[in-house]
Design an enzyme around this catalytic site. Structure first.
Site, PDB file in Angstrom:
ATOM      1  N   GLY A  81       0.823  -1.202   0.000  1.00 23.61           N
ATOM      2  CA  GLY A  81       0.000   0.000   0.000  1.00 23.61           C
ATOM      3  C   GLY A  81       0.851   1.243   0.000  1.00 23.61           C
ATOM      4  O   GLY A  81       2.062   1.189   0.250  1.00 23.61           O
ATOM      5  N   CYS A 108       5.409  -6.018   1.818  1.00 19.77           N
ATOM      6  CA  CYS A 108       5.768  -4.610   1.702  1.00 19.77           C
ATOM      7  C   CYS A 108       5.111  -3.805   2.828  1.00 19.77           C
ATOM      8  O   CYS A 108       5.496  -3.941   3.981  1.00 19.77           O
ATOM      9  CB  CYS A 108       5.402  -4.079   0.316  1.00 19.77           C
ATOM     10  SG  CYS A 108       6.238  -2.541  -0.109  1.00 19.77           S
ATOM     11  N   TYR A 109       4.102  -2.976   2.545  1.00 17.11           N
ATOM     12  CA  TYR A 109       3.405  -2.285   3.630  1.00 17.11           C
ATOM     13  C   TYR A 109       2.825  -3.289   4.606  1.00 17.11           C
ATOM     14  O   TYR A 109       2.770  -3.042   5.813  1.00 17.11           O
ATOM     15  CB  TYR A 109       2.288  -1.400   3.071  1.00 17.11           C
ATOM     16  CG  TYR A 109       1.537  -0.622   4.140  1.00 17.11           C
ATOM     17  CD1 TYR A 109       2.018   0.589   4.600  1.00 17.11           C
ATOM     18  CD2 TYR A 109       0.351  -1.116   4.683  1.00 17.11           C
ATOM     19  CE1 TYR A 109       1.340   1.301   5.581  1.00 17.11           C
ATOM     20  CE2 TYR A 109      -0.337  -0.421   5.665  1.00 17.11           C
ATOM     21  CZ  TYR A 109       0.165   0.788   6.117  1.00 17.11           C
ATOM     22  OH  TYR A 109      -0.500   1.490   7.102  1.00 17.11           O
ATOM     23  N   HIS A 199       7.818  -7.605  -3.341  1.00 20.25           N
ATOM     24  CA  HIS A 199       6.531  -8.024  -3.903  1.00 20.25           C
ATOM     25  C   HIS A 199       6.708  -9.344  -4.641  1.00 20.25           C
ATOM     26  O   HIS A 199       7.111  -9.360  -5.809  1.00 20.25           O
ATOM     27  CB  HIS A 199       5.990  -6.963  -4.869  1.00 20.25           C
ATOM     28  CG  HIS A 199       5.467  -5.743  -4.186  1.00 20.25           C
ATOM     29  ND1 HIS A 199       4.151  -5.612  -3.803  1.00 20.25           N
ATOM     30  CD2 HIS A 199       6.086  -4.600  -3.812  1.00 20.25           C
ATOM     31  CE1 HIS A 199       3.978  -4.437  -3.218  1.00 20.25           C
ATOM     32  NE2 HIS A 199       5.129  -3.800  -3.211  1.00 20.25           N
ATOM     33  N   GLU A 201       4.397 -11.119  -5.838  1.00 13.76           N
ATOM     34  CA  GLU A 201       3.312 -11.325  -6.800  1.00 13.76           C
ATOM     35  C   GLU A 201       3.659 -10.859  -8.212  1.00 13.76           C
ATOM     36  O   GLU A 201       3.001 -11.259  -9.173  1.00 13.76           O
ATOM     37  CB  GLU A 201       2.027 -10.616  -6.337  1.00 13.76           C
ATOM     38  CG  GLU A 201       2.129  -9.110  -6.213  1.00 13.76           C
ATOM     39  CD  GLU A 201       2.576  -8.660  -4.835  1.00 13.76           C
ATOM     40  OE1 GLU A 201       2.265  -7.523  -4.450  1.00 13.76           O
ATOM     41  OE2 GLU A 201       3.250  -9.456  -4.135  1.00 13.76           O
ATOM     42  N   ASP A 256     -13.759 -11.015 -24.298  1.00 16.07           N
ATOM     43  CA  ASP A 256     -14.351 -10.753 -22.986  1.00 16.07           C
ATOM     44  C   ASP A 256     -15.877 -10.746 -23.039  1.00 16.07           C
ATOM     45  O   ASP A 256     -16.548 -11.472 -22.302  1.00 16.07           O
ATOM     46  CB  ASP A 256     -13.844  -9.418 -22.427  1.00 16.07           C
ATOM     47  CG  ASP A 256     -12.333  -9.338 -22.423  1.00 16.07           C
ATOM     48  OD1 ASP A 256     -11.692 -10.392 -22.347  1.00 16.07           O
ATOM     49  OD2 ASP A 256     -11.807  -8.216 -22.508  1.00 16.07           O
ATOM     50  N   LYS A 398      -7.330 -11.376 -18.211  1.00 17.22           N
ATOM     51  CA  LYS A 398      -7.600 -11.839 -19.566  1.00 17.22           C
ATOM     52  C   LYS A 398      -7.297 -13.326 -19.744  1.00 17.22           C
ATOM     53  O   LYS A 398      -8.073 -14.057 -20.363  1.00 17.22           O
ATOM     54  CB  LYS A 398      -6.782 -11.008 -20.561  1.00 17.22           C
ATOM     55  CG  LYS A 398      -6.882 -11.471 -22.001  1.00 17.22           C
ATOM     56  CD  LYS A 398      -8.236 -11.182 -22.612  1.00 17.22           C
ATOM     57  CE  LYS A 398      -8.366  -9.715 -22.953  1.00 17.22           C
ATOM     58  NZ  LYS A 398      -9.605  -9.415 -23.706  1.00 17.22           N
TER      59      LYS A 398
END
Length: 542
Positions: A81, A108-109, A199, A201, A256, A398
């Site tokens: 964050g 992180c945060y 991070h 991710e 989509d 996607k």
């Protein structure tokens, strides 16, 4: 920490993820992601879905003791964050989260706030910020969370923090350090609390997926959440939301909206009518292809609404890309409302909105968010539009939509189509839109895509397109002077659309393609290739 974001949470998104997935089946082990406003929080969920782990994102300020008891998470992740823990009003974890007795991972945060709450200290400045690639060195102790790490020395990670942990909380030990983060990896093994400053991710942390796999394995997840399960749960949710009401689906012909249409049709059958809006901003021959495909293949009721005069008239003289998007969004809703009455009073509008659309337009979780650009099916929605939204793909990326399309039996050749934006060629025509420029752009784009297919490159590329630039240049063709438009070619590779890199065409390919375009498309005398990544650019060129 990532850059701060304004709170632009629209009325149509209130309750966001909690309303969309907050009441999914309790049959799965559930992981709770507490969102502190990171731009990449949704990537955490993406990594977990790849591991077949069911998870939900909820903003830190919407969670209380009753929520925790009802949700009953098997593990918790605290996101990154933009805030500083020592500032007044900084986001804090909900009361009781550290008393759940489940594994918790702070990122992180999330690491900083974990240390702050549990008795450690966090400081800012002092030259310890890290942004971008960094390398973590292992400490002497071993940690199950890091199984598969440090097999060949230091590990590359992606850092994005200005503050840093200056002392760890009681019970924690250090398991990894970086040049500007002496507590890059910490853990209290007894309480099963883990914290990292980087991070895992993002793709720039190559072994981040392994770290998440270790975490969910240690937490005891069975890995039983699949796209088949998502399909069944989404169908149940659509039926519960719609009841016996009628739905119109805004169909663009892209992956989509088409997946959304087939999914909704499976849920409610004849209650669905698709509306294909031809806004005059489609590619060469696209309207005919879309109409033929849906009427002949899927047998779903389809209205072909030729509204090109309406859209092009409203866009006349408009140059600002945000105004273009807002105008197109408003007109889409006007057209949908008109046809909602025509099909007997439809009360619901279905769209193929994806999470990357949302995160670039508004904050999905209700936290602070910078608007990158307004998407026609997000930022352009009026506060009171008279139709309730059905958006079954809103929390998907996607590639997950393509997986769902395969689950629904859509042809592989269709699922693999490159993305095409709802506003169409309007955002590939920077500056004022004219029919002359659109005609030139359609023909040039068709040659470019033909070249890509001819060279067998289409499936290697996430998205490719041409954009006509708001400039003319002097050229020489034969013995004569030309003064024609310049064209930019764009092609990118990506996994989820959140980040992208340009495709490394050979010079031979680019030269051959530029020659074809200039020879075959009157009005173009110069061709450029855009080799900008995302970030700093966006995928589209507008």
């Amino acid at each position: 920490m990532v850059r701060p974001r304004q709170n632009l949470h629209s009325a149509s998104c209130k309750g966001g993820l909690q309303k969309l997935v907050g009441h999914m089946t309790q049959a799965h082990d559930r992981l709770l992601i507490i969102d502190f406003g990171s731009q990449v929080t949704q990537l955490i969920a993406r990594r977990l879905r790849e591991l077949n782990v069911y998870c939900e994102i909820h903003p830190f300020n919407k969670i209380d003791g009753a929520f925790l008891a009802a949700f009953a998470p098997k593990a918790v992740i605290l996101s990154g964050g933009p805030a500083s823990v020592y500032n007044a009003g900084a986001p804090m974890p909900p009361d009781g989260v550290f008393d759940l007795g489940v594994p918790i991972l702070g990122i992180c945060y999330g690491q900083q706030v974990m240390m702050h709450v549990l008795g450690g200290h966090v400081e800012g400045g002092h030259g310890t910020a890290e942004f971008g690639r960094a390398y973590v060195t292992p400490a002497a102790a071993q940690l199950d969370l890091l199984e598969g790490w440090f097999t060949q020395g230091d590990e590359q990670v992606w850092m994005s923090h200005g503050d840093h942990v200056s002392s760890i909380a009681p019970g924690f030990e250090v398991y990894g350090t970086s040049p500007n983060a002496p507590f890059a990896i910490t853990a209290d093994v007894k309480r099963r609390f883990y914290a990292v400053q980087f991070h895992p991710e993002v793709h720039h942390t190559p072994k981040g997926a392994q770290l998440y796999a270790n975490f969910v394995r240690m937490a005891g997840f069975k890995g039983d959440w699949t796209m088949g399960a998502y399909r069944a749960e989404a169908i149940a949710k659509i039926r519960a939301q719609v009841g016996d009401g009628k739905v119109i689906c805004g169909l663009s012909g892209g992956v989509d909206s088409s997946v959304a249409a087939v999914l909704i049709h499976e849920a409610i059958g004849a209650q669905l009518t698709c509306v294909f809006v031809d806004h005059g901003l489609l590619r060469l021959g696209e309207a005919e292809q879309v109409v033929s495909m849906f009427r002949d293949t899927y047998n779903i009721p389809l209205i072909h609404a030729d509204e090109s005069a309406l859209f092009l008239g409203a866009l006349e003289g408009v140059s600002d890309p945000e105004v273009k998007r807002k105008t197109i969004g408003r007109l889409f809703i006007d057209v949908f409302q008109k046809h909602a009455h025509a099909v007997g009073g439809a009360k619901f509008l279905a769209q193929g909105t994806l999470y990357p659309d949302v995160i670039e337009s508004v904050s999905f979780s209700g936290g602070p968010s910078v608007t990158i650009k307004s998407h026609h099916n997000v930022g352009g929605l009026p506060e009171k539009m008279g139709l309730k939204l059905v958006e079954p793909l809103r929390e998907l990326f996607k590639d997950e939509v393509r997986a769902l399309g395969r689950e629904l039996g859509l042809p592989a050749s269709f699922i693999g189509r490159h993305p095409f934006p709802g506003p169409g060629l309007a955002i590939r025509c920077p500056g004022e839109i004219t029919t002359e420029k659109l005609d030139i752009l359609r023909r040039a784009d068709a040659v470019y895509i033909d070249q890509i297919r001819k060279h067998g490159l289409y499936d290697e590329i996430w998205q490719a397109f041409a954009a006509i630039l708001p400039m003319k240049t002097v050229g020489v063709m034969g013995d004569g002077r030309t003064y024609d438009f310049a064209l930019a070619l764009r092609a990118v590779t990506s996994v989820d659309g959140m980040t992208a890199d340009y495709y490394p065409f050979t010079h031979d390919f680019l030269g051959e393609t530029a020659t074809r375009i200039i020879n075959e498309v009157k009005g173009i005398n110069r061709v450029f290739y855009d080799c900008t990544s995302k970030p700093p650019g966006t995928i589209e060129l507008e």
